[in-house]
Enzyme design. Sequence first.
Site, short mmCIF file in Angstrom:
data_model
loop_
_atom_site.label_atom_id
_atom_site.label_comp_id
_atom_site.label_asym_id
_atom_site.label_seq_id
_atom_site.Cartn_x
_atom_site.Cartn_y
_atom_site.Cartn_z
N HIS A 155 0.03 -4.15 7.19
CA HIS A 155 -1.13 -4.25 6.33
C HIS A 155 -1.14 -5.56 5.54
O HIS A 155 -2.18 -6.16 5.35
CB HIS A 155 -1.10 -3.06 5.37
CG HIS A 155 -2.33 -2.92 4.53
ND1 HIS A 155 -3.52 -2.43 5.04
CD2 HIS A 155 -2.56 -3.21 3.24
CE1 HIS A 155 -4.41 -2.42 4.07
NE2 HIS A 155 -3.86 -2.89 2.97
N TYR B 72 -0.22 -8.98 8.49
CA TYR B 72 -1.03 -9.22 9.68
C TYR B 72 -0.17 -9.67 10.86
O TYR B 72 -0.56 -10.50 11.65
CB TYR B 72 -2.11 -10.28 9.39
CG TYR B 72 -3.20 -9.77 8.48
CD1 TYR B 72 -4.39 -9.29 9.01
CD2 TYR B 72 -3.04 -9.76 7.10
CE1 TYR B 72 -5.38 -8.80 8.19
CE2 TYR B 72 -4.03 -9.27 6.27
CZ TYR B 72 -5.21 -8.79 6.82
OH TYR B 72 -6.19 -8.31 6.01
N GLU C 196 -13.40 -4.67 3.52
CA GLU C 196 -12.07 -4.09 3.66
C GLU C 196 -12.17 -2.62 4.02
O GLU C 196 -13.18 -1.98 3.78
CB GLU C 196 -11.31 -4.25 2.35
CG GLU C 196 -9.81 -4.24 2.56
CD GLU C 196 -9.09 -4.86 1.37
OE1 GLU C 196 -8.40 -5.86 1.57
OE2 GLU C 196 -9.26 -4.35 0.27
N SER C 197 -11.09 -2.11 4.58
CA SER C 197 -11.07 -0.70 4.97
C SER C 197 -10.26 0.12 3.97
O SER C 197 -9.33 -0.40 3.35
CB SER C 197 -10.42 -0.56 6.34
OG SER C 197 -9.07 -0.93 6.26
N HIS C 198 -10.63 1.37 3.80
CA HIS C 198 -9.78 2.31 3.08
C HIS C 198 -9.73 3.62 3.85
O HIS C 198 -9.99 4.70 3.33
CB HIS C 198 -10.27 2.51 1.64
CG HIS C 198 -9.19 2.32 0.62
ND1 HIS C 198 -9.10 3.01 -0.55
CD2 HIS C 198 -8.11 1.50 0.63
CE1 HIS C 198 -8.03 2.62 -1.23
NE2 HIS C 198 -7.43 1.71 -0.53
N HIS D 170 -7.21 5.30 5.73
CA HIS D 170 -6.17 6.31 5.61
C HIS D 170 -6.22 7.05 4.27
O HIS D 170 -6.16 8.28 4.25
CB HIS D 170 -4.80 5.69 5.87
CG HIS D 170 -4.64 5.26 7.30
ND1 HIS D 170 -4.78 3.96 7.69
CD2 HIS D 170 -4.40 5.98 8.42
CE1 HIS D 170 -4.61 3.89 9.01
NE2 HIS D 170 -4.37 5.10 9.47
N SER E 48 -0.74 0.75 -8.04
CA SER E 48 -1.67 1.28 -9.03
C SER E 48 -2.92 0.42 -9.09
O SER E 48 -2.84 -0.81 -9.00
CB SER E 48 -1.01 1.32 -10.42
OG SER E 48 -0.13 2.41 -10.50
N GLY F 3 -11.98 -11.34 6.40
CA GLY F 3 -11.96 -10.08 7.12
C GLY F 3 -10.75 -9.27 6.75
O GLY F 3 -10.05 -9.54 5.77
N ASN F 4 -10.54 -8.27 7.54
CA ASN F 4 -9.49 -7.31 7.24
C ASN F 4 -9.17 -6.60 8.56
O ASN F 4 -10.04 -6.40 9.39
CB ASN F 4 -10.03 -6.33 6.20
CG ASN F 4 -9.13 -5.13 5.97
OD1 ASN F 4 -9.50 -4.01 6.32
ND2 ASN F 4 -7.97 -5.34 5.43
N SER G 126 -7.41 -3.19 10.21
CA SER G 126 -6.87 -1.86 10.00
C SER G 126 -6.39 -1.32 11.33
O SER G 126 -7.19 -0.97 12.19
CB SER G 126 -7.93 -0.95 9.40
OG SER G 126 -7.50 0.39 9.42
#
Lengths: 90, 90, 224, 765
Positions: free
Chosen positions: D42, D45, D86-88, D90, D307, D557-558, D560
Site C-alpha cells: 500500500h 507500490y 483514492e480507494s478505501h 477494505h 489515526s 493515482g492510487n 489497490s
Amino acid sequence: MTGMPSYEAHIDISHLPGVADPAGSTVERALPALGYDNVSGLKIARSIKLVLECASEAEAKRQVTEMCERILANPVIENYAVSVTELARP
Amino acid sequence: MTGMPSYEAHIDISHLPGVADPAGSTVERALPALGYDNVSGLKIARSIKLVLECASEAEAKRQVTEMCERILANPVIENYAVSVTELARP
Amino acid sequence: MTTRVGVIQFPGTNCELDVIHAMTQLGADASILWHGDPTVNGVDTVIVPGGFAHGDYLRTGAIARFSPVMQAVADFAASGGPVVGICNGFQILCEAGLLPGALQKNAGLKFLCEPAEIRVETSRSVLTNGAQVGQVLRVPINHFEGNYICDASTLAELQAEDRVVFRYVRNPNGALDDIAGVCNAARNVVGLMPHPERASDRLLGSQDGNVLLGSVLSACAKVS
Amino acid sequence: MADSLHVQLGMTDDEFEAVVAELGREPTHLELAMYSVMWSEHCSYKSSKPHLKRFPTDAPWVMVGPGEGAGVIDVGRDLAVAIRIESHNHPSAVEPYQGAATGVGGIIRDVFSMGARPIALMDPLRFGNLDDPRTRYIFEGVVSGISGYGNAVGVPTVGGEVVFDDCYRDNPLVNVFCLGLLNHDELQLAVAGAPGNLAVLLGSGTGRDGIGGASVLASAGFAEGSLDKRPSVQVGDPFEEKRLIEACLELYRRKLVVGVQDLGAAGLSCAASETAAKGGAGMDVDVARIVRREPKMTPVELLTSESQERMLAIVTPEQLDDVLEVAARWEVRASVVGLVTDTERFRVYDGRFDALGIPGKNPARPHGDNAEVLSSDSAPIADVPIGSLGDGPVYYRPLAVPDDLAERQADDPRGVLATKFADGVDLSAELLTLLATPTIADKTWVSRQYDHQLFLNTVVGPGSDAAVLRLKGTTKALAISTDGKARFCALDPRVGGALVVLEAARNVACAGAVPKALVNCLNFGNPEHPEIMWQFSEVVDGMSEACAALDLPVVGGNVSFYNESRGANIDPTPTVGVVGLIDDLKVIPPAAALRDGDAVLVLGATAPELGGSEWASVLHGLHAGVPPIADLEAAGRLLPFVAELANSGAVAGIHDVSDGGLAVAIAEMAIAGDVGVVIDLAGVPISEACSQAEILFSETSNRVVCSVSQLDVEVLLAAAVAAEIPAAVVGIAGGAEVSFGACANVGLVEATDVWRYAIERSLRR
Ligand SMILES: Nc1ncnc2c1ncn2[C@@H]1O[C@H](COP(=O)(O)OP(=O)(O)O)[C@@H](O)[C@H]1O
Ligand SMILES: [Mg+2]
C-alpha cells in the site's frame, strides 16, 4: 487530580411522550422481516456516560442534572434520567 | 396477543475499547467553558428499550441478544449489554 | 450607506462564505463574526449560516449556543436588530431560545439535498417584507435535521400570530404543519431550513433566494 | 513454532534480509515495524511502480505530477486545481459507514496538504447485486458514510458512479475523488527545509485504531476468520477535519509553514520520514510529545498508528508561536514532535526533547497512563538511514495471459443474441429491463444524500454526464467526471483501459470542457497471481495510449491490490477522474435531456459491439467476447467538436452513449426532458451492418446524442461533415412514448417510473 472522589454518571436521554421517535419505529418495523414479530414499544435513547470528580454523590448528581438542563438534553423534545455511582478509588 | 408473558428489555450500547467517540470527546472538550472542568471519559452511545412477548425470560434474553448481533448493535464497533425483566400481566 | 451584514462563523460552520458571497452580490458589505468574540461589531444584521457547528455532535446547535457571540446576538435581537438563521443557524437559534421549537431528524432518516418549493405565509418578517404572501419560491434544502416540532400551544400561538413564515409545498422531512420557517413575536428573528443563498444566481438554477436576502437588507434600511 | 516477527508483520525473509543489510545489524522491534509498514504494498507500490512509470505525466499546464499528495494543474488567471483519487475498499468491507467516511477524510487531507481548499468530491462506488441483503447493508452504509462525513466536513459531493456487479459482493470498491482550488502562490509541498525546523503534529490524538492498517488491510488478501487480526475500526471525525482544514489554510495564508504532509498510511513514520528525506535532511522524533488518546501506547503503536485527522506541518522555530496560536484558535491540538536534522537519519526517541530545550512540552497523558518518560540522554529507539524507509523493494512480478482469455474472447455474445433477437422481435421489454438495472437506473437516491451545492459553484450537479463547477470571479468553469468499466477490462484490459479514459473525457466534453488532467485508481486482485499482474500491465498501457492520444496527463493515482475474497478476484477495475476546463462559461451547459420538438442527432457511428455490454452481460449473462474498439483517432476528432457544441449554445441537450447503448442514452434524455421521442433506426450512422438490437444496445465508444432545434440541424450536420464525424438526424422529440419504431416502444411514464425508482425498489425488498 483533585483528590476528590470520582463518580460515574449514566444519563439516558429519551424523547418526550408524544414526540415521535422515527429511528425507533423504523427499527421496530424492520424486525418482523427478520423473524421477530413479537416486539413492540421499541424506543431508542441517547445514552451518555461520564466520570466526574466531586465532593459528594449528592453534588455529583446535582451537577449532572444541571448539565442535562443546560446542554445535554433539550427540554423541548427530550426527557432525561440520571444515575450516579461512586467509583472505587484507584 | 399470544397469551405469552411480556418482558421489557433494556439494551445499553457502548463503543468497543479503542474505538474513537468523536461526539463524546467534542462534548467533553466543550464542558470546561460552561464551568465543568471536572469531567472526563465522556462517551455518547445509545440505549434501546423494547417489549417482547416470549415463552420465558431466558428465551427473551436469547432473542434480544440475537437482535443485538443482527440489527440493534454494530458488533464491529460496539459492545452491548442486555437486561430483561418480566412485566406484570395487565 | 452600505448595509453591514455579520455572518457568524462557529467551528464547523460551512455556509458562511456562501452567504457573504450572495449578500455581496446584492450590494451589502458582508463579513465574518467569529463565534469566540462577544460582540456583533455594530453590524446592521446578523446571519447565522448553515453547516455543522461543533460537528452537530450531541444535538444540532447544542454546543454553539454557548459561544460568546451568542449573548451579543441575543442582545442585538432584543434591541430589534434583524437576525436570520439558515438551516444549522435556525437550529442554533431554536436551541438558544431565540426561536420556539426544535428540529428533529427527517422523517425518512436520510440527509436530503434537493430543490424545494416553499410558500411565503407572511410578509411581516425581516426575511419576507419584499415577498408576496402566497408566493412560491424555489430554494434548495440541505439537512438531516429539518423536521420542525413544537408543542401544541406553541403551534397555536405561531398560527394565531401569523408567525409561520414559510411552509413547504411538499413536505420533505415530516415537519409539523409543513413548517419551513418561523419568526419570533417581534418578527425580527427568523429561522428557516432552506438555503436562500443557494438560490442567488442564474447559474445556480434559481434566484428566488434573493427575494429573501434582499428583504433583510431593506429591513436594515428601515431599522436605521 | 510461532512465526518470526517480520513474518507476523507481513514481511518476506528477503525483505527482512534487506533491512539487516541496510542497517548492518538486526533491527529493533520499532525499526522493523516501521520498515514493514513503509515497505508494504500500500505504501511502497512495490508491485506497481515499474508499470506506473509508463503513464504520460507531462503537459505545459501540469504544475505538480504524480508523487505528491495530489496532482496540480494550472487553470489560468493565477488559479490552480489539485486533484487526487483514492480507494478505501477494505475498510468499507469491514465497516461500510466508517470505512467510506474515513476514505473521504483521507482524500481531503491529500488535497489540502497541497495548499488547496477542497471544493468538490466524487465517489465511484461498486457493490455486489442488490438482491443480496449484505450488499444492501454495505451499499446503504457506504452512501451514509460519505454523506455523513462529506456534508459535515463541508466539501460537496458533486457526482460519482455506482455500479452493481456480482464480482464485488464480498469486496466492494469505495473510491473517492477530491478536487481543490488554490492560487499559484499558495502551493505547498511536503518538504522539511533547513535543519532546526520543527515538525508539528496537528489534529486528533493518536490512538490504537488503524495500527498496521496499511499493511494488514490493504496489502494482503482478506482471509476468512481473520477477525481478531483486524485493527480496531477507525471512526471518522469530520468536525476535527473541518477545523484542521481551516487551521491549515490559515497557516498557508499567513505563510507560517515550510512544508506540510498529511498522515495517511503508515502514520507518523511515513509523514515524518518522507518530508525530511525529500530534501536530503534527517529527522528526530520524540514520541513523548505525541498527544495520545489511549493509555500505555508503545512507540511502535505511536509511530505506525493510522489515526485519522492528523497533519504534520514543518515550521521554523521563529514562527512556532504563531502556528500554535492559529491552532488554538481553531481548537486543533498541536505539539512539536520532530526536529529536522542534517543527519540523513530517521531517529526516534522517547523523552529527549524537553532536555534539549526544544519548544513545547510533553502533553498530558490519558487517565491511567503513568508510563515514565525516559531520560534525556538515552539512546534512540530507532535509528535508520532516512531514505531507506521510502526506498522499499521493487518487484517485477511475472505476467501471464489468463489461460481462458482467448476462448472467452472468441465466444462473442453476438451470435447467441442474434438468434434470440432477430430483427422483428419486440425489444420493448429488453429496454425497460435495462432502464431498471440498478447500474443504469437513476442515482438520485444516492446523490440527494450528499450536499452537492456548497460553495455556490455547482452549475451542474449529479445527474448529468459531468459535474460543472464555476470558478467564481472568473468566466471559467471546471467539468469533472469519474468513470470505470470493469467488464471491458476483464475481456481485454488494454482496450478496456483506453475505453475508460475515452468515456470520462467524453463526459467532460459533453459539458463543454476540454479535458486537462486525469487521476486514476487502479483496483485489482492479488498481484502475486501473474494473470492479475498481466491485467494490470495491460490496463496501464491502454490508459497510457489513450491519455497520450488525447494529450491528457496523468497527474496522480492510487493502486489497490488484493481485492480478492474467498479466492476470487474482482474484475480489473481501473476508475478515473478527469477534469476539463471551460474557458468561457456563458450558459448553463446543456442537460442530458431532450426538448420538445427538437431533432435528435447522433454523432459517431455504431458498430455491432456487444462484448461486455450491459445488455449482453447483465440481462443475458454472457460475459464473453471482446469489448468495443477504442478508436483514439475518432475520439481526437469527436471530443473538441462536442466540447465546442456544448459550450456554444448550439444544442439544447447532449448526452454521451455508454451503459445500455443508444437506446438507453435516448430514453434517459427523454425521461430527463419529460418528453417522448420517435426514432427511426434506419437513420442511425453505422460503420458495419447491425441488427436492430445491435443498434439499440451496442456500446460502441465515441458516440453522443444531441437535442437540436430543427432550424440548426443543417449547420450542425455540415460542421460534423467538415470535422469528419459521422452524424445524422435519427428522430424527433415529442409525444408520450419512447419509440424506436416497430422494434421497441415504451410509454414515457412507464420508462420514467422503472428508471427512477429501481434503486429504492431494490432496497425495499
Ligand atoms: N455515487 C454517486 N454519487 C454522486 N453522484 C452519482 C453517483 N453515482 C452516479 N451519480 C451521478 O449520476 C449521473 C449518472 O452517472 P453515470 O451513469 O455513471 O454517468 P455516465 O454514464 O455519464 O458516466 C452522473 O451525474 C453521476 O455524477
Ligand atoms: Mg455519460
